[in-house]
Design a protein around this motif. Structure first.
Motif, PDB file in Angstrom:
ATOM      1  N   ASN A  34      41.690  48.162  11.797  1.00 20.66           N
ATOM      2  CA  ASN A  34      40.215  48.653  11.850  1.00 20.66           C
ATOM      3  C   ASN A  34      39.796  48.879  13.152  1.00 20.66           C
ATOM      4  O   ASN A  34      38.875  49.855  13.542  1.00 20.66           O
ATOM      5  CB  ASN A  34      39.389  47.396  11.417  1.00 20.66           C
ATOM      6  N   ALA A  35      40.166  48.106  14.286  1.00 23.50           N
ATOM      7  CA  ALA A  35      39.801  48.879  15.642  1.00 23.50           C
ATOM      8  C   ALA A  35      40.283  50.094  15.810  1.00 23.50           C
ATOM      9  O   ALA A  35      39.425  50.894  16.513  1.00 23.50           O
ATOM     10  CB  ALA A  35      40.492  48.011  16.728  1.00 23.50           C
TER      11      ALA A  35
ATOM     12  N   SER B 222      39.092  56.265  16.097  1.00 27.32           N
ATOM     13  CA  SER B 222      39.395  57.463  15.636  1.00 27.32           C
ATOM     14  C   SER B 222      38.287  58.098  14.971  1.00 27.32           C
ATOM     15  O   SER B 222      37.838  59.247  14.774  1.00 27.32           O
ATOM     16  CB  SER B 222      40.591  57.571  14.745  1.00 27.32           C
ATOM     17  N   GLY B 223      37.322  57.057  14.312  1.00 24.71           N
ATOM     18  CA  GLY B 223      36.352  57.517  13.317  1.00 24.71           C
ATOM     19  C   GLY B 223      36.880  57.944  12.064  1.00 24.71           C
ATOM     20  O   GLY B 223      36.371  58.682  11.171  1.00 24.71           O
TER      21      GLY B 223
ATOM     22  N   ASP C 150      44.451  46.849  29.210  1.00 24.49           N
ATOM     23  CA  ASP C 150      43.902  46.565  28.114  1.00 24.49           C
ATOM     24  C   ASP C 150      42.839  47.080  27.300  1.00 24.49           C
ATOM     25  O   ASP C 150      42.059  46.906  26.278  1.00 24.49           O
ATOM     26  CB  ASP C 150      43.260  45.125  28.219  1.00 24.49           C
ATOM     27  N   ASP C 151      42.617  48.545  28.102  1.00 24.98           N
ATOM     28  CA  ASP C 151      41.709  49.429  27.419  1.00 24.98           C
ATOM     29  C   ASP C 151      41.804  49.909  25.941  1.00 24.98           C
ATOM     30  O   ASP C 151      43.226  49.849  25.454  1.00 24.98           O
ATOM     31  CB  ASP C 151      41.723  50.636  28.274  1.00 24.98           C
ATOM     32  N   LEU C 152      40.949  50.154  25.143  1.00 26.55           N
ATOM     33  CA  LEU C 152      41.256  50.622  24.210  1.00 26.55           C
ATOM     34  C   LEU C 152      41.989  51.933  24.204  1.00 26.55           C
ATOM     35  O   LEU C 152      41.976  52.708  25.139  1.00 26.55           O
ATOM     36  CB  LEU C 152      40.188  51.083  23.197  1.00 26.55           C
TER      37      LEU C 152
END
Length: 97
Positions: free
Chosen positions: A51-52, A57-58, A74-76
């Motif tokens: 879900n993250a 991505s949208g 730890d960045d997305l």
């Protein structure tokens, strides 16, 4: 900073096009010797991570999704694209990670 690819897939998708694109993605990553990990979006144990990634991505429920991840952060991850975009980048000789 070195990067690797995170490939969001589904091992249970009934969609034959998505299945084919997942296989093409895996083949391309291995052929180019690009470091990668996979996340199986159909695995209930990784629902939160899936879900993250959908939020980044949208795009929900479409596979495979390519993300670029920094090794030591730890960045997305950064959304790179779906198979069609990756294939076009590769066909132009511009696929570099």
């Amino acid at each position: 900073m070195p990067t690797k690819i995170l490939l969001l897939i589904s091992s249970t998708t009934p969609d034959l096009v998505q299945k084919s694109n997942i296989e093409k993605s895996l083949h391309l990553l291995r052929a180019k010797k690009i470091e990668f990990d996979t996340v199986d979006g159909s695995d209930p144990n990784v629902k939160e991570k899936r879900n993250a990634l959908f939020a980044v991505s949208g795009i929900r429920g479409k596979y495979p999704q390519w993300f670029q991840v920094a090794d030591a952060g730890d960045d997305l991850p950064t959304f790179v694209g779906m198979w069609d975009e990756i294939e076009a980048i590769n066909d132009r000789g511009e696929l570099k990670f």
